[in-house]
Design a protein around this motif. Structure first.
Motif, PDB file in Angstrom:
ATOM      1  N   LYS A 589       0.833  -1.201   0.000  1.00 49.93           N
ATOM      2  CA  LYS A 589       0.000   0.000   0.000  1.00 49.93           C
ATOM      3  C   LYS A 589       0.868   1.251   0.000  1.00 49.93           C
ATOM      4  O   LYS A 589       1.977   1.260   0.545  1.00 49.93           O
ATOM      5  CB  LYS A 589      -0.914   0.010   1.227  1.00 49.93           C
ATOM      6  CG  LYS A 589      -1.944  -1.101   1.223  1.00 49.93           C
ATOM      7  CD  LYS A 589      -2.825  -1.061   2.474  1.00 49.93           C
ATOM      8  CE  LYS A 589      -3.866  -2.182   2.440  1.00 49.93           C
ATOM      9  NZ  LYS A 589      -4.721  -2.185   3.650  1.00 49.93           N
ATOM     10  N   GLN A 600      -5.329   9.166   2.038  1.00 51.76           N
ATOM     11  CA  GLN A 600      -5.747   8.206   1.021  1.00 51.76           C
ATOM     12  C   GLN A 600      -4.786   7.029   1.034  1.00 51.76           C
ATOM     13  O   GLN A 600      -3.559   7.199   1.093  1.00 51.76           O
ATOM     14  CB  GLN A 600      -5.775   8.846  -0.361  1.00 51.76           C
ATOM     15  CG  GLN A 600      -6.239   7.904  -1.474  1.00 51.76           C
ATOM     16  CD  GLN A 600      -6.381   8.600  -2.808  1.00 51.76           C
ATOM     17  OE1 GLN A 600      -6.653   9.799  -2.855  1.00 51.76           O
ATOM     18  NE2 GLN A 600      -6.188   7.868  -3.887  1.00 51.76           N
ATOM     19  N   GLU A 601      -5.363   5.826   0.990  1.00 48.74           N
ATOM     20  CA  GLU A 601      -4.576   4.594   1.006  1.00 48.74           C
ATOM     21  C   GLU A 601      -4.868   3.823  -0.267  1.00 48.74           C
ATOM     22  O   GLU A 601      -6.033   3.567  -0.581  1.00 48.74           O
ATOM     23  CB  GLU A 601      -4.966   3.774   2.235  1.00 48.74           C
ATOM     24  CG  GLU A 601      -4.252   2.454   2.384  1.00 48.74           C
ATOM     25  CD  GLU A 601      -4.704   1.716   3.636  1.00 48.74           C
ATOM     26  OE1 GLU A 601      -4.189   2.008   4.722  1.00 48.74           O
ATOM     27  OE2 GLU A 601      -5.611   0.863   3.519  1.00 48.74           O
ATOM     28  N   ASP A 602      -3.824   3.478  -1.015  1.00 51.25           N
ATOM     29  CA  ASP A 602      -3.990   2.766  -2.289  1.00 51.25           C
ATOM     30  C   ASP A 602      -3.206   1.465  -2.263  1.00 51.25           C
ATOM     31  O   ASP A 602      -2.055   1.422  -1.795  1.00 51.25           O
ATOM     32  CB  ASP A 602      -3.501   3.627  -3.458  1.00 51.25           C
ATOM     33  CG  ASP A 602      -4.299   4.922  -3.593  1.00 51.25           C
ATOM     34  OD1 ASP A 602      -5.522   4.835  -3.739  1.00 51.25           O
ATOM     35  OD2 ASP A 602      -3.684   6.008  -3.528  1.00 51.25           O
ATOM     36  N   GLU A 603      -3.825   0.415  -2.799  1.00 55.91           N
ATOM     37  CA  GLU A 603      -3.182  -0.895  -2.826  1.00 55.91           C
ATOM     38  C   GLU A 603      -2.578  -1.139  -4.204  1.00 55.91           C
ATOM     39  O   GLU A 603      -3.165  -0.774  -5.224  1.00 55.91           O
ATOM     40  CB  GLU A 603      -4.192  -1.984  -2.487  1.00 55.91           C
ATOM     41  CG  GLU A 603      -3.545  -3.320  -2.174  1.00 55.91           C
ATOM     42  CD  GLU A 603      -4.506  -4.298  -1.527  1.00 55.91           C
ATOM     43  OE1 GLU A 603      -4.098  -5.451  -1.302  1.00 55.91           O
ATOM     44  OE2 GLU A 603      -5.667  -3.907  -1.269  1.00 55.91           O
ATOM     45  N   HIS A 604      -1.400  -1.773  -4.210  1.00 56.90           N
ATOM     46  CA  HIS A 604      -0.655  -1.960  -5.458  1.00 56.90           C
ATOM     47  C   HIS A 604      -0.207  -3.414  -5.605  1.00 56.90           C
ATOM     48  O   HIS A 604      -0.029  -4.137  -4.620  1.00 56.90           O
ATOM     49  CB  HIS A 604       0.609  -1.081  -5.461  1.00 56.90           C
ATOM     50  CG  HIS A 604       0.339   0.379  -5.412  1.00 56.90           C
ATOM     51  ND1 HIS A 604       0.488   1.218  -6.496  1.00 56.90           N
ATOM     52  CD2 HIS A 604      -0.070   1.179  -4.389  1.00 56.90           C
ATOM     53  CE1 HIS A 604       0.199   2.452  -6.149  1.00 56.90           C
ATOM     54  NE2 HIS A 604      -0.141   2.462  -4.868  1.00 56.90           N
ATOM     55  N   SER A 693      -2.256  -0.592 -10.138  1.00 50.68           N
ATOM     56  CA  SER A 693      -3.244  -0.238  -9.127  1.00 50.68           C
ATOM     57  C   SER A 693      -4.156  -1.430  -8.912  1.00 50.68           C
ATOM     58  O   SER A 693      -4.909  -1.815  -9.810  1.00 50.68           O
ATOM     59  CB  SER A 693      -4.047   0.981  -9.568  1.00 50.68           C
ATOM     60  OG  SER A 693      -5.172   1.160  -8.735  1.00 50.68           O
ATOM     61  N   ALA A 695      -6.755  -1.785  -7.067  1.00 45.14           N
ATOM     62  CA  ALA A 695      -8.182  -1.432  -7.099  1.00 45.14           C
ATOM     63  C   ALA A 695      -8.684  -1.357  -8.546  1.00 45.14           C
ATOM     64  O   ALA A 695      -9.781  -1.838  -8.863  1.00 45.14           O
ATOM     65  CB  ALA A 695      -8.403  -0.106  -6.383  1.00 45.14           C
ATOM     66  N   SER A 696      -7.870  -0.754  -9.429  1.00 49.82           N
ATOM     67  CA  SER A 696      -8.260  -0.677 -10.841  1.00 49.82           C
ATOM     68  C   SER A 696      -8.328  -2.062 -11.463  1.00 49.82           C
ATOM     69  O   SER A 696      -9.240  -2.376 -12.243  1.00 49.82           O
ATOM     70  CB  SER A 696      -7.262   0.186 -11.618  1.00 49.82           C
ATOM     71  OG  SER A 696      -7.263   1.513 -11.140  1.00 49.82           O
TER      72      SER A 696
END
Length: 806
Positions: A589, A600-604, A693, A695-696
């Motif tokens: 993340k 904002q937290e994004d998972e990769h 990404s 999420a994408s």
């Protein structure tokens, strides 16, 4: 938490086998992570004996060797060849006889055997210090005192220290077990419950009285919130010097360095009782007065490590009569008032400081000391004076001098004990076990609880000051379960549960599928720290980076805004250890901040490749990893997830960065790491990274419709086409042209050759492509296929100015 077996046994009525004790500790919640043998001298001098050199003559074949006869107390004297210049007849020496194993300071263990040295037999070895681990001296052999008895064990003279050392995985709430005495108290409670009543041997006993009142020190506590109790005593005429062997052995065995007898005693008491102490040079206390207070914001203070620190107005300080800071309370001492070799008089402090205040100060100044660790978890306020007396008597015994004042104890508002009521049915509900009321009382009293009141179905207890974490009935249940033994918790015959049902687990399924595929492709999964170093990023990135308020080190002070840097750390670590061919993947993340509180937290999903695709072999030479290898892996991973028809768009110079799209959805970025970033991590070979990404990817997979079509019954026809195009022409542009031609019967195409030569023309290259055609309803004819090829050729000539090679 490091615990010495020998030290722990000082407080147990009877010694317990180390292995059995290990099981007891784990059973009561003090999980033993390791149990290792400790020896101050490796091997413990086992087998080494005192010998007497009876004769010493010149070696017949070597000028620098001597032939000796040595009496080792049994049997005939041994003939030993010795190369030491100081060996002589009449000496008492240390001998390693045949069969004895010695452990040199530098080098591997060596077992003695009969050897021929320049033609003369040698039955053992006369030893130097470094050869048996006693020291670093190799100038000559060890010469023992004249009264040493031949044949006696060398260990009887040098008395090497041996111990068992436990590493305990202590949970954060177990402040009461952060000392040898605290651990011993739990062990005795366990023995009392399971076998017979066992009392812990307290070191805080014995008469105490001042020798005189020649060095009184006045104590004033201005901040009574952060310092609820402060005690101290003066000791005059001490001799600061080396600690006795027993004290050094105790400290060194648990990983502490011996400094001097005064500091060593305070460290000893800390690890014995859990109570931090601090010793001041009493002659440096201006006005013979201690003032506990806060100093103004920005006040400068020089600590023991000779660093000048700016104090916060929230830092609690120990000051002298001039209100000058001498010590950061509970955290770190000051340079001017510290004990030195010249110190003759000391003032010894024992106090209770507020855990929150100490924690904030310790983190603020990045001083994570043993004392601060204890204070921030809460020490036993009832033992403040008892521990002080114990330390004062020990200092007088070891460092000499006399106790030169009465104990000063400033405790204006004695703290009442916390009282907790435990109901029997609640104990049964949480523990799953029926405990007799007598067993409950026995366990609690052995741990130091007071029985305040007993009822038919409940018991009210006073919590000992050594357990500040206990405040609710569930805490009492935990104590009972621990001492009964966590491995004795009953497992019911049936368990009733309500299983949770997850209707859609796309994310977990995707992770498992992708991870399995990548491992099959030779990748290794890594897990890197999401806290990283702000120096990796420029100011533009740092503007939206989440910064740590209470970071414990300068190197870990922000939450990572990018996966690249932590991945490069792992790559650099491996390259420095000659692991040059790397394929890593990571699910992780990143974090950004648009404003205070707006995070904002994004998972990769990240793939990293560098080096060669495999090691050189006799059948096949290795090939370097490259951008195209990772591009192919990107396509393969996405197709594995059901995402076909990817689109790559250039987002950087010379195609070193590509954006990855599925239809209109942006999935991630494919890049070759730039030279500046590689240099930052001292990496000297290309690294390629795919950052998706997650999420994408998940959204694209969730919205993608998978349809099934029967395998075509009709044959596939293949045509190869080679064309000369400009060197700047990309395969993607060829794909776009093919899409414009709109050939529904064209099922697949692939590039199988690229050729560059000046013979083709300046700035030109040849690209060869295979086209596969098929019809779902009939077999295609050559004429139909040739017609489709003609349309492709026309498109290539029009859009790409291509020249078809015949």
């Amino acid at each position: 938490m490091t615990i010495s077996y020998n030290w722990l046994c000082d407080y147990l009525p009877e010694a317990i086998d180390p292995e059995k004790l290990s099981k007891i500790l784990t059973s009561i919640g003090l999980e033993v992570e390791s149990l290792e043998r400790y020896e101050s001298i490796r091997g413990g001098l086992a087998g080494l004996v005192v010998g007497e050199v009876l004769e010493c003559g010149q070696h017949p074949n070597a000028d620098k060797l001597k032939v000796t006869k040595v009496n080792v107390g049994a049997g005939e004297p041994l003939q030993i060849v010795c190369g030491a210049s100081n060996v002589a007849a009449g000496q008492k020496v240390i001998v390693a006889t045949v069969g004895t194993t010695i452990y040199p300071v530098n080098g591997d263990p060596l077992t003695m055997r009969v050897a021929k040295i320049r033609g003369v037999e040698s039955h053992g070895m006369i030893c130097a210090e470094d050869e048996i681990g006693l020291g670093a001296d190799h100038a000559g052999i060890i010469v023992m005192p004249e009264n040493a008895v031949p044949g006696s064990a060398a260990a009887d003279y040098f008395k090497p220290y041996a111990d068992w050392i436990y590493e305990i995985g202590l949970t954060p709430n177990r402040m009461d077990a952060m000392s040898h005495y605290g651990v011993a108290r739990d062990v005795c409670a366990y023995l009392t419950h399971h076998s017979k009543e066992t009392k812990v041997k307290s070191p805080l006993t014995g008469p105490f009285s001042a020798d005189n009142n020649s060095k009184p020190v006045k104590v004033t506590v201005q901040n009574k919130i952060d310092c609820e109790r402060y005690a101290g005593v003066s000791i005059a005429g001490v001799t600061v010097g080396e600690s006795p062997k027993w004290l050094k052995d105790r400290l060194v065995s648990i990983g502490l360095r011996s400094i001097n007898n005064i500091v060593d005693i305070t460290n000893f008491i800390l690890h014995e009782t859990g109570q931090p102490l601090h010793a001041f040079d009493a002659d440096m206390i201006a006005g013979n007065e201690i003032i506990v207070k806060n100093l103004p914001e920005g006040t400068l203070f020089v600590s023991l490590d000779e660093k000048e620190r700016k104090l916060s107005s929230e830092d609690l300080m120990i000051c002298n009569g001039k209100e000058e800071g001498m010590c950061i309370a509970g955290v770190f001492g000051g340079l001017k008032s510290g004990v030195t070799a010249a110190t003759k008089n000391i003032f010894l402090e024992s106090a209770w400081f507020h855990p929150v205040s100490i924690r904030k100060t310790s983190v603020r100044h990045e001083l994570r000391t043993d004392a601060a660790t204890r204070f921030e978890k809460g020490v036993d306020i009832s033992n403040t004076v008892n521990v002080l007396k114990r330390a004062a008597l020990l200092i007088r015994e070891i460092a000499g001098g006399e106790i030169a004042s009465e104990v000063v104890d400033v405790y204006p508002d004695p703290k009442p004990k916390t009282e907790v009521t435990l109901k029997n049915h609640y104990l049964k509900k949480l523990s799953g076990k029926n405990y007799h009321s007598d067993a409950v009382k026995k366990i609690l009293t052995s741990l130091g609880f007071d029985i305040v009141r007993e009822g038919i179905d409940e018991i009210r207890v006073g919590v000992p000051y050594s357990k500040p974490d206990i405040s609710i009935p569930a805490d009492i249940v935990e104590e009972i379960l621990r001492i009964d033994g966590l491995d004795n918790i009953e497992i019911p015959a049936t368990i009733t549960i309500s299983p949770s049902v997850e209707n859609l687990r796309v994310k977990e399924a995707l992770r498992d599928k992708i991870a399995g595929y990548l491992v099959g492709q030779g990748f290794v999964e890594i897990l890197t720290n999401s806290i990283t170093n702000s120096r990796y990023f420029d100011e533009a990135v740092l503007e939206t980076t989440v910064k740590m308020i209470n970071n414990l080190s300068e190197e870990l002070n922000v939450l990572r805004p990018s996966m690249v840097e932590t991945g490069l750390e792992a790559i650099s670590y491996n390259l420095n250890r000659r692991n040059n061919n790397l394929q890593f993947f990571e699910f992780g993340k990143t974090y950004t901040s648009k404003a205070v509180g707006a995070y904002q937290e994004d998972e990769h999903l990240c793939l990293y490749i560098t080096g060669s695709n495999h090691e050189d072999g006799w059948r096949e030479k290795s090939k370097p990893q490259d951008f195209y290898k990772l591009k192919g892996l990107t396509t393969a991973v996405c197709e594995l997830c059901g995402l076909n028809n990817l689109r790559f768009e250039s987002a950087g110079e010379q195609g070193t960065v590509l954006d990855v799209y599925h239809e209109k959805t942006w999935l991630g970025k494919l890049r070759a790491v730039d030279a500046g970033k590689l240099q930052q991590f001292d990496i000297r070979q290309p690294v390629y990274i795919l950052d998706i990404s997650f999420a994408s990817l998940e959204n694209a997979v969730s919205s993608n419709r998978i349809t099934y079509r029967e395998v075509n019954r009709f044959p596939v026809m293949q045509r190869d086409l080679a064309m000369v195009v400009n060197r700047s022409t990309t395969y993607e542009s060829i794909e776009q042209t093919v899409k414009k031609v709109k050939l529904p019967k064209l099922k697949d195409m692939r590039l199988f050759d690229v050729f560059e030569s000046e013979k083709l023309g300046a700035g030109k290259k040849s690209m060869a492509i295979s086209f596969l055609f098929s019809d779902d309803e009939k077999t295609l004819t050559d004429k139909e296929v040739d017609g489709m090829i003609a349309r492709l050729v026309q498109g290539f000539e029009t859009d790409l100015a291509a020249e078809i090679r015949k």
